[in-house]
Motif scaffolding. Structure first.
Motif, PDB file in Angstrom:
ATOM      1  N   UNK A  26       0.849  -1.200   0.000  1.00 58.04           N
ATOM      2  CA  UNK A  26       0.000   0.000   0.000  1.00 58.04           C
ATOM      3  C   UNK A  26       0.885   1.251   0.000  1.00 58.04           C
ATOM      4  N   UNK A  27       0.504   2.241  -0.787  1.00 63.03           N
ATOM      5  CA  UNK A  27       1.300   3.482  -0.846  1.00 63.03           C
ATOM      6  C   UNK A  27       1.464   4.119   0.530  1.00 63.03           C
ATOM      7  N   UNK A  28       2.666   4.631   0.788  1.00 61.77           N
ATOM      8  CA  UNK A  28       2.953   5.363   2.013  1.00 61.77           C
ATOM      9  C   UNK A  28       3.414   4.522   3.183  1.00 61.77           C
ATOM     10  N   UNK A  29       3.208   3.212   3.132  1.00 61.71           N
ATOM     11  CA  UNK A  29       3.569   2.370   4.284  1.00 61.71           C
ATOM     12  C   UNK A  29       5.077   2.272   4.492  1.00 61.71           C
ATOM     13  N   UNK A  30       5.828   2.222   3.410  1.00 62.93           N
ATOM     14  CA  UNK A  30       7.274   2.114   3.548  1.00 62.93           C
ATOM     15  C   UNK A  30       7.824   3.318   4.309  1.00 62.93           C
ATOM     16  N   UNK A  31       7.333   4.486   3.981  1.00 61.83           N
ATOM     17  CA  UNK A  31       7.805   5.703   4.629  1.00 61.83           C
ATOM     18  C   UNK A  31       7.331   5.800   6.084  1.00 61.83           C
ATOM     19  N   UNK A  32       6.115   5.388   6.354  1.00 56.97           N
ATOM     20  CA  UNK A  32       5.566   5.553   7.703  1.00 56.97           C
ATOM     21  C   UNK A  32       5.942   4.431   8.666  1.00 56.97           C
ATOM     22  N   UNK A  33       6.308   3.249   8.157  1.00 59.51           N
ATOM     23  CA  UNK A  33       6.632   2.099   9.009  1.00 59.51           C
ATOM     24  C   UNK A  33       7.948   1.456   8.578  1.00 59.51           C
ATOM     25  N   UNK A  34       8.955   2.254   8.290  1.00 62.75           N
ATOM     26  CA  UNK A  34      10.212   1.754   7.725  1.00 62.75           C
ATOM     27  C   UNK A  34      10.849   0.640   8.554  1.00 62.75           C
ATOM     28  N   UNK A  35      10.679   0.654   9.866  1.00 59.93           N
ATOM     29  CA  UNK A  35      11.303  -0.360  10.718  1.00 59.93           C
ATOM     30  C   UNK A  35      10.718  -1.748  10.521  1.00 59.93           C
ATOM     31  N   UNK A  36       9.584  -1.879   9.858  1.00 61.92           N
ATOM     32  CA  UNK A  36       8.957  -3.182   9.621  1.00 61.92           C
ATOM     33  C   UNK A  36       9.393  -3.821   8.303  1.00 61.92           C
ATOM     34  N   UNK A  37      10.184  -3.097   7.500  1.00 59.92           N
ATOM     35  CA  UNK A  37      10.533  -3.541   6.160  1.00 59.92           C
ATOM     36  C   UNK A  37      12.026  -3.792   6.018  1.00 59.92           C
ATOM     37  N   UNK A  38      12.355  -4.928   5.405  1.00 58.62           N
ATOM     38  CA  UNK A  38      13.730  -5.240   5.039  1.00 58.62           C
ATOM     39  C   UNK A  38      13.759  -5.373   3.526  1.00 58.62           C
ATOM     40  N   UNK A  39      14.599  -4.593   2.875  1.00 56.67           N
ATOM     41  CA  UNK A  39      14.666  -4.699   1.422  1.00 56.67           C
ATOM     42  C   UNK A  39      15.362  -5.993   1.033  1.00 56.67           C
ATOM     43  N   UNK A  40      14.709  -6.749   0.151  1.00 58.78           N
ATOM     44  CA  UNK A  40      15.246  -8.034  -0.305  1.00 58.78           C
ATOM     45  C   UNK A  40      15.314  -8.095  -1.829  1.00 58.78           C
ATOM     46  N   UNK A  41      15.275  -6.936  -2.470  1.00 54.95           N
ATOM     47  CA  UNK A  41      15.278  -6.873  -3.929  1.00 54.95           C
ATOM     48  C   UNK A  41      16.403  -7.703  -4.529  1.00 54.95           C
ATOM     49  N   UNK A  42      17.595  -7.630  -3.937  1.00 50.26           N
ATOM     50  CA  UNK A  42      18.759  -8.317  -4.508  1.00 50.26           C
ATOM     51  C   UNK A  42      18.597  -9.831  -4.544  1.00 50.26           C
ATOM     52  N   UNK A  43      17.671 -10.386  -3.774  1.00 51.89           N
ATOM     53  CA  UNK A  43      17.452 -11.842  -3.773  1.00 51.89           C
ATOM     54  C   UNK A  43      16.642 -12.291  -4.983  1.00 51.89           C
ATOM     55  N   UNK A  44      15.836 -11.418  -5.550  1.00 51.05           N
ATOM     56  CA  UNK A  44      15.090 -11.747  -6.757  1.00 51.05           C
ATOM     57  C   UNK A  44      13.817 -12.534  -6.549  1.00 51.05           C
TER      58      UNK A  44
END
Length: 135
Positions: A100-118
């Motif tokens: 959902x839009x805006x969640x990454x910015x408002x709850x950043x501590x809940x997200x781990x970027x895993x893009x590099x895993x594919x």
């Protein structure tokens, strides 16, 4: 029928696969390289369309009636995700769930970027059902 891209628990072997398993599996696919990919509290993945830093994310495609997406698939999706349309690497647009839009910015501590895993399987170290040894 609608083509539904699954990239987490609804994939084969996942805890939510029962929500799509009765429908025709169309194959393993990848998104266009325009998404960032996150693990949310290490519970489920989330796609996010991006203008920079994107990559192609692995998933599976199913042919699911829209009514079943509404009644069987969406009710078990986390509230952080919403129905959206994603671009596949072959140029098709299909339904999926995304962050959902805006969640990454408002709850950043809940997200781990895993893009590099594919993909979710690679991040979690789960077996690829297409490469699993025959039993």
């Amino acid at each position: 029928m609608a083509e539904l891209f699954c990239n987490g628990g609804a994939m084969r072997g996942g805890n939510l696969h029962h929500n799509v398993s009765a429908h025709r599996f169309l194959g393993a696919v990848r998104t266009a390289p325009i998404y960032r990919f996150f693990s949310v509290r290490d519970e489920f993945p989330a796609l996010l369309l991006t203008e920079v830093g994107g990559a192609s994310v692995e998933g599976e495609l199913y042919d699911v009636p829209l009514e079943r997406i509404r009644t069987d698939f969406l009710p078990e999706e986390p509230p952080e995700l919403e129905l959206t349309v994603v671009a596949l690497d072959d140029g098709r647009s299909v339904l999926a769930v995304g962050l959902r839009p805006g969640l990454l910015e408002s709850n950043a501590d809940e997200f781990t970027e895993i893009t590099e895993h594919g993909g979710w399987r690679q991040y979690r170290g789960l077996p690829d059902p297409d490469r699993a040894p025959a039993s």
